[in-house]
Scaffold this active site. Structure first.
Site, short mmCIF file in Angstrom:
data_model
loop_
_atom_site.label_atom_id
_atom_site.label_comp_id
_atom_site.label_asym_id
_atom_site.label_seq_id
_atom_site.Cartn_x
_atom_site.Cartn_y
_atom_site.Cartn_z
N HIS A 1 0.81 -1.22 0.00
CA HIS A 1 0.00 0.00 0.00
C HIS A 1 0.85 1.27 0.00
O HIS A 1 0.30 2.37 -0.13
CB HIS A 1 -0.95 0.01 1.20
CG HIS A 1 -2.06 -0.98 1.08
ND1 HIS A 1 -3.06 -0.88 0.14
CD2 HIS A 1 -2.33 -2.12 1.78
CE1 HIS A 1 -3.90 -1.91 0.27
NE2 HIS A 1 -3.47 -2.67 1.25
N ARG B 1 7.27 -5.16 3.27
CA ARG B 1 6.03 -5.86 2.96
C ARG B 1 5.99 -5.93 1.44
O ARG B 1 5.96 -4.88 0.77
CB ARG B 1 4.79 -5.17 3.51
CG ARG B 1 3.54 -5.91 3.00
CD ARG B 1 2.29 -5.60 3.76
NE ARG B 1 1.76 -4.28 3.52
CZ ARG B 1 0.57 -3.88 3.99
NH1 ARG B 1 -0.17 -4.69 4.72
NH2 ARG B 1 0.15 -2.66 3.76
C1 3PY Z 1 -4.33 -4.28 7.33
O1 3PY Z 1 -4.71 -3.74 8.38
O2 3PY Z 1 -5.08 -4.93 6.58
C2 3PY Z 1 -2.96 -4.15 6.94
O3 3PY Z 1 -2.55 -4.76 5.97
C3 3PY Z 1 -2.07 -3.28 7.77
O4 3PY Z 1 -0.96 -2.90 7.12
MG MG Z 2 -4.04 -5.64 4.80
#
Ligand code: 3PY
Ligand code: MG
Length: 261
Positions: free
Chosen positions: A46, A71
């Site tokens: 994200h 990530r």
């Molecule tokens: C979520 O809360 O879904 C996440 O991936 C946090 O980074």
């Molecule tokens: Mg997530």
């Protein structure tokens, strides 16, 4: 090979506070990583960056004592391989929903004959050291994100995946999957499920991590027994700090920052 301090802290029972980077800037990464966090995660799912920015951000984190983590955008072995080659000492993989996905994830992070990671001279060796190849399988952390009902349905089998070091809970997607709204609000059913995942991980000696809305929420999660907590992301911290200065300058109060995460 340079030790993985996150792994060492986990094995020593010490709490790990992890920063989360979404802003595509090596300077911002350096600023955050210099604040004393145990680890810093470059978020390519994200976060607003691609591989080229992530590389420079990992380099920036590497000049601090913080352990560089990523990530990855998804369960994509070639992408995971490149991020490890770039020097990530751990991978948090989103949406590991089945035991098969967990096996594929671990395999992508491990050289043969444990897994299928390909070997090529890369930045991982510069950061890790010349014995990187022989030590990487035991040093690099594999953290599977548990964030769906499908994963909950097969939780035990996912947690039993050989070579998996731990899990990381995404409360937003987990809430969505349970039919709730995202937004890190507390909810009895969500808390029950989070507790179930935490117990499952702890019972197996796995590292349990979770994304949190802020520092206070992260502290509570450590008290609940989580090993690794993320007190929000960089964009949120910037938004909150900016809003607070704006309001102080105007002599006003009461508004909230518009960060979104
Ligand atoms: C979520 O809360 O879904 C996440 O991936 C946090 O980074
Ligand atoms: Mg997530």
């Amino acid at each position: 090979m340079r030790p993985n301090l996150v792994k060492q802290k986990f094995l020593a029972g010490e709490p790990i506070v992890n920063a989360w980077l979404s802003i595509p800037s090596s300077y911002a990464a350096e600023v955050v990583a210099s604040q004393g966090f145990d680890s810093v995660t470059v978020d390519l799912q994200h976060g607003m960056m691609g591989f080229e920015s992530a590389l420079t951000m990992l380099q920036a984190v590497s000049i601090t004592p913080a352990t560089p983590l990523v990530r990855c955008p998804s369960l994509n072995p070639p992408e995971i391989m490149k991020l490890l080659d770039a020097g990530a000492y751990g991978v948090i993989c989103p949406s590991i929903d089945t035991p098969e996905m967990a096996r594929q994830f671990v395999s992508a992070c491990r050289y043969p004959d444990v897994g299928q990671r390909s070997f090529g001279p890369a930045r991982g060796l510069l950061y890790g050291g010349p014995d990187y190849f022989s030590c990487a399988n035991d040093t690099v952390l594999t953290l599977a994100m548990i964030e769906s009902q499908q994963a909950l349905d097969q939780l035990d089998a996912i947690l039993d995946t050989p070579g998996l070091d731990g899990i990381y809970i995404g409360p937003n997607d987990l809430a969505l999957s349970l039919g709730m709204k995202p937004g890190m609000q507390t909810n009895a059913r969500l808390e029950e499920v989070i507790g179930q995942i935490l117990r499952g991980a702890r019972d197996r000696g796995l590292l349990a991590g979770i994304f949190c809305s802020d520092g206070a929420a992260a502290h509570s999660r450590l008290e609940e027994g989580f090993h690794l907590v993320t007190p929000g992301n960089d964009a949120n911290a910037l938004a909150v700090a900016s809003t607070s200065r704006l309001l102080a300058a105007r002599g006003a109060g009461g508004a909230t920052a518009r960060s979104g995460y």
